[in-house]
Design an enzyme around this catalytic site. Structure first.
Site, PDB file in Angstrom:
ATOM      1  N   CYS A  89     -25.157   4.010   7.874  1.00  0.00           N
ATOM      2  CA  CYS A  89     -25.916   3.612   6.684  1.00  0.00           C
ATOM      3  C   CYS A  89     -27.119   4.523   6.454  1.00  0.00           C
ATOM      4  CB  CYS A  89     -26.365   2.161   6.809  1.00  0.00           C
ATOM      5  SG  CYS A  89     -24.998   0.993   6.984  1.00  0.00           S
ATOM      6  N   CYS A 104     -26.084   7.221   4.232  1.00  0.00           N
ATOM      7  CA  CYS A 104     -25.303   6.793   3.059  1.00  0.00           C
ATOM      8  C   CYS A 104     -26.193   6.709   1.824  1.00  0.00           C
ATOM      9  CB  CYS A 104     -24.661   5.434   3.343  1.00  0.00           C
ATOM     10  SG  CYS A 104     -23.667   4.822   1.974  1.00  0.00           S
ATOM     11  N   CYS A 126     -18.764   5.191   6.201  1.00  0.00           N
ATOM     12  CA  CYS A 126     -18.721   3.725   6.261  1.00  0.00           C
ATOM     13  C   CYS A 126     -17.679   3.313   7.313  1.00  0.00           C
ATOM     14  CB  CYS A 126     -18.388   3.140   4.893  1.00  0.00           C
ATOM     15  SG  CYS A 126     -18.752   1.381   4.748  1.00  0.00           S
ATOM     16  N   LYS A 144       0.840  -1.204   0.000  1.00  0.00           N
ATOM     17  CA  LYS A 144       0.000   0.000   0.000  1.00  0.00           C
ATOM     18  C   LYS A 144       0.873   1.253   0.000  1.00  0.00           C
ATOM     19  CE  LYS A 144      -1.134   2.179   3.528  1.00  0.00           C
ATOM     20  NZ  LYS A 144      -1.562   2.691   4.836  1.00  0.00           N
ATOM     21  N   CYS A 169     -26.408  -1.213  -1.287  1.00  0.00           N
ATOM     22  CA  CYS A 169     -25.320  -1.870  -0.582  1.00  0.00           C
ATOM     23  C   CYS A 169     -25.765  -3.203   0.000  1.00  0.00           C
ATOM     24  CB  CYS A 169     -24.809  -0.959   0.528  1.00  0.00           C
ATOM     25  SG  CYS A 169     -23.512  -1.730   1.530  1.00  0.00           S
TER      26      CYS A 169
HETATM   27  S1  SF4 Z   1     -24.810   1.436   3.246  1.00  0.00           S
HETATM   28 FE1  SF4 Z   1     -23.030   0.119   2.828  1.00  0.00          FE
HETATM   29  S2  SF4 Z   1     -21.487   1.537   1.963  1.00  0.00           S
HETATM   30 FE2  SF4 Z   1     -23.049   2.795   3.002  1.00  0.00          FE
HETATM   31  S3  SF4 Z   1     -22.275   3.100   5.083  1.00  0.00           S
HETATM   32 FE3  SF4 Z   1     -23.605   1.297   5.144  1.00  0.00          FE
HETATM   33  S4  SF4 Z   1     -22.213  -0.452   4.846  1.00  0.00           S
HETATM   34 FE4  SF4 Z   1     -21.104   1.396   4.173  1.00  0.00          FE
END
Ligand code: SF4
Length: 306
Positions: A291, A294, A284, A214, A300
């Site tokens: 979520c 998000c 995340c 990395k 997801c």
């Molecule tokens: S929906 Fe999926 S990508 Fe979004 S924060 Fe939750 S786990 Fe992470």
């Protein structure tokens, strides 16, 4: 019944058509320091480097055995896997990251070196900041880098510094005792073999004590302006698995890197680390991902199980 031969052919994957490779003129511009790259072309190694060979999909096509080379039946569709909805998921992450206000955006390795230093010193400082950053929050790495820069962060200066003082300067970065040893060993190698500069290939970088894949890919991008691979840390590893951006669940960042490089268009490789690291720092999260906030919640696969 007519005999059918099988011929092996290699082709570029058709799944990259929407966002194909950049073409033969790979850019060689560092993220911020064109000067740093320019010096590298003069003093150490040419900045224009060969692009990584295009990955080829291998397929088998039927030939009728009549000796007509190149006469093909129906065009083959290479079997290239890519995640469902990844383009929309990526667009959503870009939207969520549009403010660029995560710790990595202000304190990442590309922000920790002295832009007024000579280019090879800048590159050394980039490498040191990457070595310090593993298992360490960006804020802590940035603090250690600030103290080192005030002390004098060059190969010669670090080699003149005793281990105790170096430990005091970098504490409390994670595994600081080991990092003292690695930074001293790496600095000695850089002085002996590279004229005080850092090497300009992933293979040489990962051969240095305390430098992993990395760090090597991030050093190539930041110090040399070359995208050599996807830099996968714990954030990228976690998010790629949550979004099912790997064909199978992966257990380690290096597996994730290989899995992502199988399908992700190359021109996105340089963007993906900072994008996902900041997303992992703000939304995340490792333990309690937000979520509800998000944009990928409905796309997801992991959202339901968290
Ligand atoms: S929906 Fe999926 S990508 Fe979004 S924060 Fe939750 S786990 Fe992470």
């Amino acid at each position: 019944m007519k005999a059918v031969d099988l011929r092996m052919v290699t082709r570029r994957p058709r799944c990259v058509q929407g966002a194909g490779p950049r073409g033969d003129k790979e850019e060689a511009t560092p993220l911020r320091k064109g000067e740093a790259a320019a010096e590298g072309s003069q003093s150490h190694r040419p900045m224009k480097r060969q692009r990584k060979a295009q990955r080829l999909c291998v397929a088998y096509e039927a030939a009728d055995g009549n000796g007509e080379e190149g006469k093909e039946a129906d065009p083959l569709q290479a079997q290239c896997w890519e995640p469902q909805d990844w383009r929309q998921q990526l667009a959503n992450i870009r939207t969520m990251r549009s403010r660029r206000d995560a710790p990595v955006d202000q304190l990442g390795a590309e922000h920790c070196y002295d832009p007024s230093a000579p280019p090879k010193v800048q590159r050394y400082q980039v490498l040191v900041s990457l070595m310090l950053s593993s298992q360490t929050k960006d804020q802590v790495t940035a603090g250690a880098m600030q103290r080192l820069r005030v002390w004098g962060l060059t190969v010669d200066s670090i080699l003149r510094t005793d281990d105790s003082m170096l430990g005091t300067l970098i504490h409390p970065v994670g595994f600081w005792r080991s990092k003292v040893k690695f930074i001293k060993q790496t600095s000695a190698i850089l002085q002996q073999r590279y004229g005080g500069d850092i090497p300009s290939s992933v293979a040489e970088l990962v051969a240095l004590p305390g430098v992993g894949p990395k760090m090597a890919h991030l050093a190539m991008a930041t110090a040399w302006g070359t995208v050599s691979g996807i830099a996968v840390d714990t954030h990228v590893h976690r998010i790629a698995n949550r979004l099912r951006w790997t064909k199978k669940q992966t257990k380690a960042p290096e597996q994730t890197r290989a899995a992502l490089e199988e399908w992700l268009p190359r021109e996105l490789w340089g963007e993906i680390n900072t994008l996902l690291v900041g997303f992992g720092q703000q939304i995340c999260l490792p333990l309690h991902p937000r979520c509800q906030n998000c944009l990928n919640q409905v796309l997801c696969p992991a959202a339901r199980g968290l």
